[in-house]
Design an enzyme around this catalytic site. Structure first.
Site, PDB file in Angstrom:
ATOM      1  CE  LYS A  94      -4.118  -2.010   0.386  1.00 37.06           C
ATOM      2  NZ  LYS A  94      -5.155  -1.859  -0.656  1.00 37.06           N
ATOM      3  CD  GLU A 142     -10.036   4.101   0.515  1.00 39.43           C
ATOM      4  OE1 GLU A 142      -9.872   5.317   0.338  1.00 39.43           O
ATOM      5  OE2 GLU A 142      -9.325   3.225  -0.040  1.00 39.43           O
ATOM      6  CB  SER A 176      -0.089  -7.965  -1.203  1.00 40.13           C
ATOM      7  OG  SER A 176      -0.975  -8.766  -0.447  1.00 40.13           O
TER       8      SER A 176
HETATM    9  C1  LIG Z   1      -1.672  -6.947   2.484  1.00 35.87           C
HETATM   10  C2  LIG Z   1      -2.803  -6.591   1.582  1.00 35.87           C
HETATM   11  N1  LIG Z   1      -2.930  -7.231   0.413  1.00 35.87           N
HETATM   12  C3  LIG Z   1      -3.938  -6.953  -0.431  1.00 35.87           C
HETATM   13  C4  LIG Z   1      -4.908  -6.027  -0.117  1.00 35.87           C
HETATM   14  C5  LIG Z   1      -6.032  -5.833  -1.081  1.00 35.87           C
HETATM   15  O1  LIG Z   1      -5.991  -4.623  -1.783  1.00 35.87           O
HETATM   16  P1  LIG Z   1      -5.602  -4.561  -3.304  1.00 35.87           P
HETATM   17  O2  LIG Z   1      -6.502  -5.477  -4.039  1.00 35.87           O
HETATM   18  O3  LIG Z   1      -5.833  -3.130  -3.671  1.00 35.87           O
HETATM   19  O4  LIG Z   1      -4.187  -4.934  -3.459  1.00 35.87           O
HETATM   20  C6  LIG Z   1      -4.822  -5.327   1.095  1.00 35.87           C
HETATM   21  C7  LIG Z   1      -5.832  -4.316   1.476  1.00 35.87           C
HETATM   22  O5  LIG Z   1      -5.943  -3.851   2.567  1.00 35.87           O
HETATM   23  C8  LIG Z   1      -3.742  -5.622   1.961  1.00 35.87           C
HETATM   24  O6  LIG Z   1      -3.610  -4.991   3.139  1.00 35.87           O
END
Ligand SMILES: Cc1ncc(COP(=O)(O)O)c(C=O)c1O
Lengths: 253, 393
Positions: free
Chosen positions: B89, B111, B377
């Site tokens: 993020k 948000e 992620s």
């Molecule tokens: C670690 C992590 N992965 C994925 C996401 C999902 O978001 P996005 O689809 O925008 O990557 C989030 C959202 O809070 C997250 O914290």
């Protein structure tokens, strides 16, 4: 002539009321419309409730949530309104967000509105460019006037574009806010009201957002053709139910 | 097929800016400036420098040997979990705070669902000395207490979203309303590849650093830039968009998306948008979203707060519809087990969001010589409570 255009030619300041269909009770829609007309209201915005009303403050959010809980749907609203033109002659406008209309089918939605005798639509999240590219012809085919919003931040250039695209009136949002959040008008509004008046637009302007009593109604209509009350009316319904509508109206005008 | 956004802000038939007129000046200002600003050498320099020295990029591309052995294929993990603040993020919030400064904004709103984007936003606001308000669903505030505390410590004001389901969708509504109420001094840092144009494109471009790095890292390790597959979980789709970006036009690279199936796609408690959604408008964007026949947006469910969103970014709707992407969904149980498995095999506790991507092995078998890059992620610190409860640890 479309009822809205006719109404705009009357030699008086217009008072319009917004309410959320299906609130306080599912089947209050027709009674509210009839009582508003009997109380001397000039025009009505019938709100089709939406789960995620982005441009609305807590009052209209809550009435929308309640209406949906009561079971309101697009089909039920159309059903409730099917004979409305037997008893009501003032302009009726449907106000709602674009997604429910999209799911119903834009063409089918417009055809249904025309069949019922709806005169116009206000869809805050259907932008000007998309309307012109994709939907204007359909609206026109069904004699539906589309009403656009302007705000204190809207540039003169864009206001002129909106004026050109409008064919009923322009909805002047009184301040940078969602519905129901400001009370009373200050210098910013005075300047804005005068700026718009001095632009000599082709379409009359009706002011909305923040109108809640005789004072704000009079201020708003000093330059503009009329004003719309929404949240203040919903609050009245919440507190007093549907049997004292004329009392609410008599305090405004 | 073109996977870039067009002049009007669409990916195929998805995207656009379905916003009330009150937001038009803000969104239009951003639309007119974002590409220009992002192309300025000074902007690029500052962005790259912060990603390097502050975020800790490049994030490693790690060959997960034991996981590879177990599934008889070659698995690399793109370690976004090692970024400052613990997830991908922050790539986006660094970019957007610099953008906000260029646009002379002094107040930031955001948000958040899990709180990861809220923390990443509060962090860059502290870094830049900007006022920060984060909207978070009342229910999420309760289930993500540590992140709420972090945001407060970073100087942000956390405002509860009390409407609707009191989760991410409603927090997004509240942030949009705040922007309507504060049209001049405020920039809205959206946390995923969603929202009105130009947000999906801007967020994607800031996150595209992920695939940019994968390319040269893989070249070093494998002698080739393109893997056979890239895999990511999708909430709104920002880590996925960043992971796919530089591979979208490379036909030989398979694009794999994993959504959250919750308690099962057909259980009524799911967030698998591509399977359950229809075309419509959510948060200013035409895309796939979960809704009733009547066009009311429905409440999603996932054990992972970051995937608990009823829509998906317009790029992903396009990848789905055009067939460019393969879409899967993983249930709560599959994700939790995949998260535990990674922990045991590799000593990495993933965020539950990322665990959904890891659950791909329950749905697809890869060839032994396939090179599969999975976007890890985020890290699992924020989810310890959930893991503890789920596994009775
Ligand atoms: C670690 C992590 N992965 C994925 C996401 C999902 O978001 P996005 O689809 O925008 O990557 C989030 C959202 O809070 C997250 O914290």
């Amino acid at each position: 002539m479309n009822r809205i255009n006719q109404k705009m030619q009357e030699d008086k300041k217009l008072l319009s009321i917004y309410f959320t269909a299906g609130y306080p009770s599912l089947n209050d829609t027709v009674k509210i419309i009839q009582d508003l007309e009997a109380s001397g209201i000039d025009m009505i915005e019938i709100g089709l409730p939406f789960s995620d009303p982005l441009a609305d403050g807590p009052t209209i959010q809550n009435s929308s949530t309640a209406a949906l809980k009561n079971g309101m749907t697009t089909n039920i609203l159309f059903e409730q309104l099917k004979d409305i033109r037997k008893t009501v002659s003032i302009p009726l406008i449907l106000m709602g967000y674009f997604n429910p209309m999209l799911q119903y089918g834009v063409e089918a939605f417009c055809a249904k509105c025309q069949e019922i005798g709806i005169d116009g639509l206000i869809l805050p999240d259907l932008p000007l460019a998309v309307y012109q590219d994709e939907y204007e012809a359909i609206f026109k085919k069904h004699d539906l006037k589309n009403v656009f919003l302007i705000t204190p931040q809207t540039s003169d250039e864009r206001i002129k574009q909106i004026d050109d695209a409008s064919n009923a009136f322009i909805y002047m949002v009184s301040s940078a806010s969602v519905t129901g959040s400001k009370s009373g008008f200050g210098n910013t509004q005075e300047t804005y009201f005068e700026r718009i008046a001095s632009m000599k637009l082709n379409n009359p302007q009706i002011v909305g957002f923040g109108i809640n009593n005789a004072d704000t109604f009079n201020q708003a209509t000093k330059n503009a053709k009329g004003a719309i009350i929404g949240s203040a009316f919903i609050k009245h319904l919440t507190k007093n139910g549907v049997n004292t509508i004329s009392k609410f109206v008599s305090k405004i005008r | 097929m073109n996977y870039n956004v067009n002049e009007k802000g669409y990916y195929g038939e998805f995207g656009g800016a379905y916003i009330p007129e009150m937001l038009y000046p803000n969104v239009e200002e951003l639309r007119q400036n974002y590409l220009k600003v992002m192309a300025e050498p000074e902007f690029k320099k500052e962005f790259d420098q912060l990603l390097k020295d502050y975020v800790g990029r490049p994030s490693p591309l790690y060959l997960a040997k034991r996981l590879s052995e177990k599934y008889n294929t070659k698995v690399y993990l793109k370690r976004e979990d090692l970024n400052h603040t613990g997830a991908h993020k922050v790539n986006n919030t660094i970019g957007q705070i610099l953008m906000a400064k260029r646009l002379k904004k002094t107040r930031i709103i955001a948000e958040t669902g899990a709180g990861q984007h809220g923390v990443a936003t509060a962090t860059v606001c502290a870094l830049m000395g900007m006022k920060c308000v984060v909207y978070m669903g009342e229910i999420d505030i309760a289930r993500q207490a540590p992140n709420v505390a972090r945001m407060k410590m970073l100087g942000a004001e956390v405002r509860p979203a009390l409407s609707g389901s009191k989760t991410l969708k409603d927090a997004t509504n509240e942030a949009i309303r705040d922007w309507i109420n504060n049209p001049v001094d405020t920039h809205y840092i959206i946390g995923s590849a969603i929202g009105p144009h130009p947000y999906p494109d801007m967020v994607t471009k800031f996150q595209s650093i992920i695939s940019e790095e994968i390319k040269w890292q893989l070249k070093e390790k494998e002698g080739r830039e393109n893997p056979d597959y890239v895999v990511a979980c999708i909430g709104g789709g920002s880590n996925a968009a960043g992971t796919y970006y530089h591979f979208l036009d490379q036909k030989e690279v398979g694009i794999i998306a994993v959504e959250a199936a919750g308690k099962g796609v057909d259980s009524g408690e799911s967030a698998a948008t591509s399977a359950l959604g229809q075309e419509g408008i959510i948060h200013g964007c035409k895309t796939l979203l979960m809704q009733t026949k009547d066009g009311q947006i429905t409440e999603p469910y996932s054990i992972s707060a970051g995937l608990d969103y009823p829509g998906v970014g317009p790029l992903h709707a396009h990848l789905y519809k055009s067939g460019r992407g393969e879409f899967y969904s993983a249930t709560d149980d599959e994700a939790m087990l995949a998260g535990l498995e990674l922990t045991k095999l590799e000593g990495i506790i993933p965020a539950i969001e990322s665990s959904h991507a890891l659950a791909i092995f329950k749905h697809k078998t890869f060839k032994p010589d396939d090179v599969v890059v999975i976007s890890l992620s985020g890290r699992g610190d924020k989810d310890l409570d959930n893991y503890i409860k789920y596994f009775n640890l």
